[in-house]
Design a protein around this motif. Structure first.
Motif, PDB file in Angstrom:
ATOM      1  N   THR A 153       0.834  -1.207   0.000  1.00  0.00           N
ATOM      2  CA  THR A 153       0.000   0.000   0.000  1.00  0.00           C
ATOM      3  C   THR A 153       0.862   1.247   0.000  1.00  0.00           C
ATOM      4  O   THR A 153       0.651   2.174  -0.792  1.00  0.00           O
ATOM      5  CB  THR A 153      -0.951  -0.001   1.216  1.00  0.00           C
ATOM      6  OG1 THR A 153      -1.805  -1.157   1.155  1.00  0.00           O
ATOM      7  CG2 THR A 153      -1.808   1.257   1.242  1.00  0.00           C
ATOM      8  N   ILE A 154       1.852   1.288   0.892  1.00  0.00           N
ATOM      9  CA  ILE A 154       2.758   2.437   0.941  1.00  0.00           C
ATOM     10  C   ILE A 154       3.530   2.547  -0.370  1.00  0.00           C
ATOM     11  O   ILE A 154       3.692   3.636  -0.935  1.00  0.00           O
ATOM     12  CB  ILE A 154       3.727   2.306   2.137  1.00  0.00           C
ATOM     13  CG1 ILE A 154       2.964   2.417   3.453  1.00  0.00           C
ATOM     14  CG2 ILE A 154       4.816   3.377   2.052  1.00  0.00           C
ATOM     15  CD1 ILE A 154       3.813   2.172   4.679  1.00  0.00           C
ATOM     16  N   GLY A 155       4.012   1.406  -0.857  1.00  0.00           N
ATOM     17  CA  GLY A 155       4.779   1.413  -2.094  1.00  0.00           C
ATOM     18  C   GLY A 155       3.985   1.929  -3.272  1.00  0.00           C
ATOM     19  O   GLY A 155       4.488   2.718  -4.088  1.00  0.00           O
ATOM     20  N   PHE A 156       2.727   1.505  -3.365  1.00  0.00           N
ATOM     21  CA  PHE A 156       1.909   1.950  -4.496  1.00  0.00           C
ATOM     22  C   PHE A 156       1.552   3.418  -4.383  1.00  0.00           C
ATOM     23  O   PHE A 156       1.736   4.185  -5.338  1.00  0.00           O
ATOM     24  CB  PHE A 156       0.630   1.126  -4.612  1.00  0.00           C
ATOM     25  CG  PHE A 156      -0.353   1.721  -5.587  1.00  0.00           C
ATOM     26  CD1 PHE A 156      -0.059   1.752  -6.949  1.00  0.00           C
ATOM     27  CD2 PHE A 156      -1.530   2.307  -5.152  1.00  0.00           C
ATOM     28  CE1 PHE A 156      -0.936   2.341  -7.862  1.00  0.00           C
ATOM     29  CE2 PHE A 156      -2.404   2.886  -6.052  1.00  0.00           C
ATOM     30  CZ  PHE A 156      -2.114   2.901  -7.408  1.00  0.00           C
ATOM     31  N   VAL A 166       3.333  10.595  -7.144  1.00  0.00           N
ATOM     32  CA  VAL A 166       4.198  11.232  -8.141  1.00  0.00           C
ATOM     33  C   VAL A 166       3.498  11.281  -9.494  1.00  0.00           C
ATOM     34  O   VAL A 166       3.500  12.311 -10.187  1.00  0.00           O
ATOM     35  CB  VAL A 166       5.538  10.479  -8.251  1.00  0.00           C
ATOM     36  CG1 VAL A 166       6.387  11.048  -9.391  1.00  0.00           C
ATOM     37  CG2 VAL A 166       6.295  10.541  -6.938  1.00  0.00           C
ATOM     38  N   ILE A 167       2.876  10.159  -9.878  1.00  0.00           N
ATOM     39  CA  ILE A 167       2.196  10.080 -11.175  1.00  0.00           C
ATOM     40  C   ILE A 167       1.033  11.072 -11.244  1.00  0.00           C
ATOM     41  O   ILE A 167       0.883  11.821 -12.211  1.00  0.00           O
ATOM     42  CB  ILE A 167       1.688   8.645 -11.423  1.00  0.00           C
ATOM     43  CG1 ILE A 167       2.872   7.680 -11.524  1.00  0.00           C
ATOM     44  CG2 ILE A 167       0.838   8.582 -12.695  1.00  0.00           C
ATOM     45  CD1 ILE A 167       2.474   6.215 -11.447  1.00  0.00           C
ATOM     46  N   MET A 168       0.214  11.089 -10.171  1.00  0.00           N
ATOM     47  CA  MET A 168      -0.935  11.990 -10.158  1.00  0.00           C
ATOM     48  C   MET A 168      -0.500  13.443 -10.032  1.00  0.00           C
ATOM     49  O   MET A 168      -1.127  14.343 -10.617  1.00  0.00           O
ATOM     50  CB  MET A 168      -1.867  11.609  -9.005  1.00  0.00           C
ATOM     51  CG  MET A 168      -2.540  10.255  -9.151  1.00  0.00           C
ATOM     52  SD  MET A 168      -3.643  10.168 -10.593  1.00  0.00           S
ATOM     53  CE  MET A 168      -4.964  11.245 -10.063  1.00  0.00           C
ATOM     54  N   GLY A 169       0.571  13.673  -9.273  1.00  0.00           N
ATOM     55  CA  GLY A 169       1.069  15.040  -9.135  1.00  0.00           C
ATOM     56  C   GLY A 169       1.526  15.601 -10.465  1.00  0.00           C
ATOM     57  O   GLY A 169       1.236  16.764 -10.808  1.00  0.00           O
ATOM     58  N   CYS A 194       1.014   3.959 -16.345  1.00  0.00           N
ATOM     59  CA  CYS A 194       2.007   4.062 -15.274  1.00  0.00           C
ATOM     60  C   CYS A 194       1.438   3.567 -13.948  1.00  0.00           C
ATOM     61  O   CYS A 194       2.136   2.905 -13.165  1.00  0.00           O
ATOM     62  CB  CYS A 194       2.484   5.506 -15.127  1.00  0.00           C
ATOM     63  SG  CYS A 194       3.595   6.070 -16.431  1.00  0.00           S
ATOM     64  N   LEU A 195       0.171   3.874 -13.683  1.00  0.00           N
ATOM     65  CA  LEU A 195      -0.467   3.383 -12.457  1.00  0.00           C
ATOM     66  C   LEU A 195      -0.596   1.869 -12.474  1.00  0.00           C
ATOM     67  O   LEU A 195      -0.416   1.208 -11.444  1.00  0.00           O
ATOM     68  CB  LEU A 195      -1.841   4.038 -12.285  1.00  0.00           C
ATOM     69  CG  LEU A 195      -1.832   5.512 -11.887  1.00  0.00           C
ATOM     70  CD1 LEU A 195      -3.243   6.078 -11.944  1.00  0.00           C
ATOM     71  CD2 LEU A 195      -1.257   5.697 -10.490  1.00  0.00           C
ATOM     72  N   VAL A 196      -0.910   1.296 -13.640  1.00  0.00           N
ATOM     73  CA  VAL A 196      -0.975  -0.159 -13.756  1.00  0.00           C
ATOM     74  C   VAL A 196       0.385  -0.766 -13.440  1.00  0.00           C
ATOM     75  O   VAL A 196       0.497  -1.742 -12.682  1.00  0.00           O
ATOM     76  CB  VAL A 196      -1.437  -0.577 -15.166  1.00  0.00           C
ATOM     77  CG1 VAL A 196      -1.272  -2.085 -15.368  1.00  0.00           C
ATOM     78  CG2 VAL A 196      -2.893  -0.182 -15.382  1.00  0.00           C
TER      79      VAL A 196
END
Length: 251
Positions: free
Chosen positions: A8-11, A17-20, A42-44
């Motif tokens: 969870t923390i890792g994801f 970063v991706i959403m930012g 990237c989220l996948v």
């Protein structure tokens, strides 16, 4: 708990970063359809890096279909909305029918807004239907497919009687085909305080099954039943531990 804590923390550290980055581009009007698909992909990959396994079938039939479609699927978690644009790829621009409350989340509202979604209130069904038919028709005419989850709420189970006909109505009005999407996305759990921020559980596989496009001709109720049957049969097979065959390999 640690087995879910670390992924969870890792994801979410990767997702932030991706959403930012996507939010930065969106606020400047530079987040394109291709960029949205890339961010979703990237989220996948971020989910895969923390151990989540994706099983995707049926994409070939969708990719070989000419023109936009209405994707109609069951709704289990935030994962399907985050992953579907990336699974479909740059060549298949999509948007969503989404509830107004999602447009209140910081950063996420900017990214979601870049999809130019069809926002519904969920308080006036008649007005929502009129809005979806009008705006959905405009999107489809412009070549953008529309993703609809016609359940009132997210659910781990599939109840055919509670599966609405909004997707069929939009497809019938615009003359496009429906693509049924059966999905099992419990690996991204629902959060206690924020529904979209739940535990990530890699022990649960993520499954997407895309059906062949279904034209809405003749009896529209028959087309709706075909969508419901596709989703219901896949959900039942997954729950029983078997693998349904839909004639397509991993996309």
């Amino acid at each position: 708990m640690p087995r879910r804590l670390y992924p969870t923390i890792g994801f979410y550290s990767q997702a932030a970063v991706i959403m930012g980055r996507a939010g930065y581009l969106a606020t400047r009007g530079r987040l394109t359809s291709a960029g949205l698909a890339d961010g979703s992909a990237c989220l996948v990959r971020a989910l895969e890096r923390v151990g989540v396994r994706f099983e995707v079938t049926g994409l070939e039939a969708v990719r070989s279909h000419a023109g936009p479609v209405v994707f109609v699927g069951n709704h289990m978690s935030a994962l399907e909305t985050q992953a579907m644009p990336g699974l479909l790829g740059r060549d298949h621009p999509v948007t969503f029918v989404t509830k107004a409350s999602l447009m209140k989340y910081p950063v996420f509202r900017d990214v979601l807004g870049a999809f130019d979604p069809i926002v519904v209130s969920r308080t006036d069904p008649r007005a929502d239907l009129t809005h979806v038919l009008k705006e959905g028709g405009r999107k489809l005419e412009g070549g953008t497919s529309v993703i609809i989850f016609p359940q009132a709420h997210r659910s781990d189970s599939f109840v055919p009687e509670a599966f609405g006909t909004l997707g069929m109505r939009l497809a019938r009005r615009t003359g496009v085909s429906m693509v049924p999407v059966a999905l099992s996305t419990g690996a991204w759990g629902r959060g206690t305080w924020v529904e979209d921020l739940g535990w990530i559980n890699p022990a649960l596989p993520v499954r997407f099954a895309f059906g062949s496009p279904i034209p809405v001709e003749g009896d529209p109720a028959e087309a709706h039943r075909a969508v419901v049957d596709f989703i219901g049969s896949h959900m039942a097979a997954w729950e029983a531990g078997s693998v349904p065959a839909n004639g397509n390999a991993k996309g």
